[in-house]
Design a protein around this motif. Sequence first.
Motif, PDB file in Angstrom:
ATOM      1  N   UNK A  38       0.852  -1.195   0.000  1.00 41.92           N
ATOM      2  CA  UNK A  38       0.000   0.000   0.000  1.00 41.92           C
ATOM      3  C   UNK A  38       0.884   1.240   0.000  1.00 41.92           C
ATOM      4  N   UNK A  39       0.334   2.308  -0.512  1.00 40.81           N
ATOM      5  CA  UNK A  39       1.031   3.593  -0.496  1.00 40.81           C
ATOM      6  C   UNK A  39       0.010   4.716  -0.391  1.00 40.81           C
ATOM      7  N   UNK A  40       0.372   5.801   0.297  1.00 40.67           N
ATOM      8  CA  UNK A  40      -0.501   6.959   0.382  1.00 40.67           C
ATOM      9  C   UNK A  40       0.289   8.186   0.783  1.00 40.67           C
ATOM     10  N   UNK A  41      -0.263   9.333   0.476  1.00 33.66           N
ATOM     11  CA  UNK A  41       0.339  10.618   0.830  1.00 33.66           C
ATOM     12  C   UNK A  41      -0.001  10.930   2.283  1.00 33.66           C
ATOM     13  N   UNK A  42       0.998  11.305   3.074  1.00 29.85           N
ATOM     14  CA  UNK A  42       0.772  11.511   4.508  1.00 29.85           C
ATOM     15  C   UNK A  42       0.851  12.966   4.948  1.00 29.85           C
ATOM     16  N   UNK A  43       1.274  13.849   4.094  1.00 25.24           N
ATOM     17  CA  UNK A  43       1.382  15.249   4.493  1.00 25.24           C
ATOM     18  C   UNK A  43      -0.005  15.891   4.571  1.00 25.24           C
ATOM     19  N   UNK A  44      -0.053  17.124   5.036  1.00 32.16           N
ATOM     20  CA  UNK A  44      -1.320  17.853   5.085  1.00 32.16           C
ATOM     21  C   UNK A  44      -1.456  18.736   3.845  1.00 32.16           C
ATOM     22  N   UNK A  45      -2.486  19.549   3.786  1.00 27.59           N
ATOM     23  CA  UNK A  45      -2.734  20.389   2.611  1.00 27.59           C
ATOM     24  C   UNK A  45      -1.639  21.422   2.381  1.00 27.59           C
ATOM     25  N   UNK A  46      -0.924  21.782   3.448  1.00 22.10           N
ATOM     26  CA  UNK A  46       0.158  22.753   3.325  1.00 22.10           C
ATOM     27  C   UNK A  46       1.473  22.101   2.892  1.00 22.10           C
ATOM     28  N   UNK A  47       1.504  20.774   2.785  1.00 23.80           N
ATOM     29  CA  UNK A  47       2.715  20.069   2.363  1.00 23.80           C
ATOM     30  C   UNK A  47       3.799  20.040   3.420  1.00 23.80           C
ATOM     31  N   UNK A  48       3.397  20.059   4.698  1.00 23.96           N
ATOM     32  CA  UNK A  48       4.365  20.052   5.800  1.00 23.96           C
ATOM     33  C   UNK A  48       5.154  18.744   5.826  1.00 23.96           C
ATOM     34  N   UNK A  49       6.403  18.791   6.313  1.00 25.03           N
ATOM     35  CA  UNK A  49       7.237  17.588   6.322  1.00 25.03           C
ATOM     36  C   UNK A  49       6.763  16.527   7.320  1.00 25.03           C
ATOM     37  N   UNK A  50       6.996  15.278   6.958  1.00 33.50           N
ATOM     38  CA  UNK A  50       6.700  14.114   7.799  1.00 33.50           C
ATOM     39  C   UNK A  50       8.046  13.474   8.126  1.00 33.50           C
ATOM     40  N   UNK A  51       8.312  13.236   9.422  1.00 32.15           N
ATOM     41  CA  UNK A  51       9.641  12.776   9.802  1.00 32.15           C
ATOM     42  C   UNK A  51       9.686  11.429  10.497  1.00 32.15           C
ATOM     43  N   UNK A  52       8.537  10.824  10.803  1.00 30.38           N
ATOM     44  CA  UNK A  52       8.577   9.574  11.561  1.00 30.38           C
ATOM     45  C   UNK A  52       7.382   8.699  11.219  1.00 30.38           C
ATOM     46  N   UNK A  53       7.633   7.395  11.147  1.00 31.38           N
ATOM     47  CA  UNK A  53       6.553   6.422  10.987  1.00 31.38           C
ATOM     48  C   UNK A  53       6.881   5.229  11.870  1.00 31.38           C
ATOM     49  N   UNK A  54       5.848   4.547  12.352  1.00 28.20           N
ATOM     50  CA  UNK A  54       6.089   3.399  13.232  1.00 28.20           C
ATOM     51  C   UNK A  54       4.910   2.439  13.189  1.00 28.20           C
ATOM     52  N   UNK A  55       5.218   1.171  13.468  1.00 24.32           N
ATOM     53  CA  UNK A  55       4.207   0.131  13.610  1.00 24.32           C
ATOM     54  C   UNK A  55       3.861  -0.047  15.081  1.00 24.32           C
ATOM     55  N   UNK A  56       2.638  -0.416  15.355  1.00 19.42           N
ATOM     56  CA  UNK A  56       2.283  -0.889  16.679  1.00 19.42           C
ATOM     57  C   UNK A  56       2.953  -2.252  16.859  1.00 19.42           C
ATOM     58  N   UNK A  57       3.673  -2.475  17.969  1.00 20.34           N
ATOM     59  CA  UNK A  57       4.322  -3.783  18.158  1.00 20.34           C
ATOM     60  C   UNK A  57       3.330  -4.895  18.474  1.00 20.34           C
ATOM     61  N   UNK A  58       2.184  -4.551  19.057  1.00 19.22           N
ATOM     62  CA  UNK A  58       1.196  -5.562  19.420  1.00 19.22           C
ATOM     63  C   UNK A  58       0.274  -5.936  18.274  1.00 19.22           C
ATOM     64  N   UNK A  59      -0.010  -4.989  17.408  1.00 15.43           N
ATOM     65  CA  UNK A  59      -0.873  -5.210  16.249  1.00 15.43           C
ATOM     66  C   UNK A  59      -0.289  -4.431  15.089  1.00 15.43           C
ATOM     67  N   UNK A  60       0.504  -5.096  14.276  1.00 12.65           N
ATOM     68  CA  UNK A  60       1.229  -4.458  13.182  1.00 12.65           C
ATOM     69  C   UNK A  60       0.361  -3.850  12.108  1.00 12.65           C
ATOM     70  N   UNK A  61      -0.952  -4.008  12.215  1.00 18.40           N
ATOM     71  CA  UNK A  61      -1.829  -3.364  11.226  1.00 18.40           C
ATOM     72  C   UNK A  61      -2.048  -1.885  11.561  1.00 18.40           C
ATOM     73  N   UNK A  62      -1.652  -1.452  12.771  1.00 20.39           N
ATOM     74  CA  UNK A  62      -1.765  -0.051  13.157  1.00 20.39           C
ATOM     75  C   UNK A  62      -0.434   0.656  12.928  1.00 20.39           C
ATOM     76  N   UNK A  63      -0.503   1.838  12.318  1.00 20.18           N
ATOM     77  CA  UNK A  63       0.687   2.595  11.927  1.00 20.18           C
ATOM     78  C   UNK A  63       0.509   4.040  12.378  1.00 20.18           C
ATOM     79  N   UNK A  64       1.549   4.607  12.951  1.00 18.14           N
ATOM     80  CA  UNK A  64       1.543   6.013  13.342  1.00 18.14           C
ATOM     81  C   UNK A  64       2.483   6.816  12.463  1.00 18.14           C
ATOM     82  N   UNK A  65       2.084   8.030  12.097  1.00 23.07           N
ATOM     83  CA  UNK A  65       2.890   8.931  11.274  1.00 23.07           C
ATOM     84  C   UNK A  65       2.929  10.285  11.967  1.00 23.07           C
TER      85      UNK A  65
END
Length: 128
Positions: A38-65
């Motif tokens: 899967x792929x998707x754009x994670x920035x906001x409408x202003x195009x602000x930078x994104x610096x971190x992504x992570x998986x939930x260790x207990x349920x890898x289907x959850x992702x934080x950006x």
Amino acid sequence: REYTSITFSADSKMLLAQGGGPEWNLMLWVWEKSKVAATLKTTNQQGMPVHSCSFSPGDGSFIGVLGLNIYKIFKYSDGTLKSLNPTFGKREPNSIISQQWVPGDGTDSRERLLAGTSDGEVLIMENG
């Protein structure tokens, strides 16, 4: 093309790669198959930078950006990343500057997500 953050899921089967600007695309790879899931754009409408992504260790289907005025949670399901709307009471998710997943233990299976804010607070969100 640059990547601002790369991380493996707890079972090392999936790889997240947060691409840099101006696109700021998050890519989820099935590592063993060398295939983009899967792929998707994670920035906001202003195009602000994104610096971190992570998986939930207990349920890898959850992702934080996390990025500049950006805080998003996604769930990977059926080949897509679906956006969830994390809430921390009356606080704005845009004030979150750090995050850490904390897995449950033998006595308490609830997983927690700790979020540090620019105001010096640590917010807790529980799963389960």
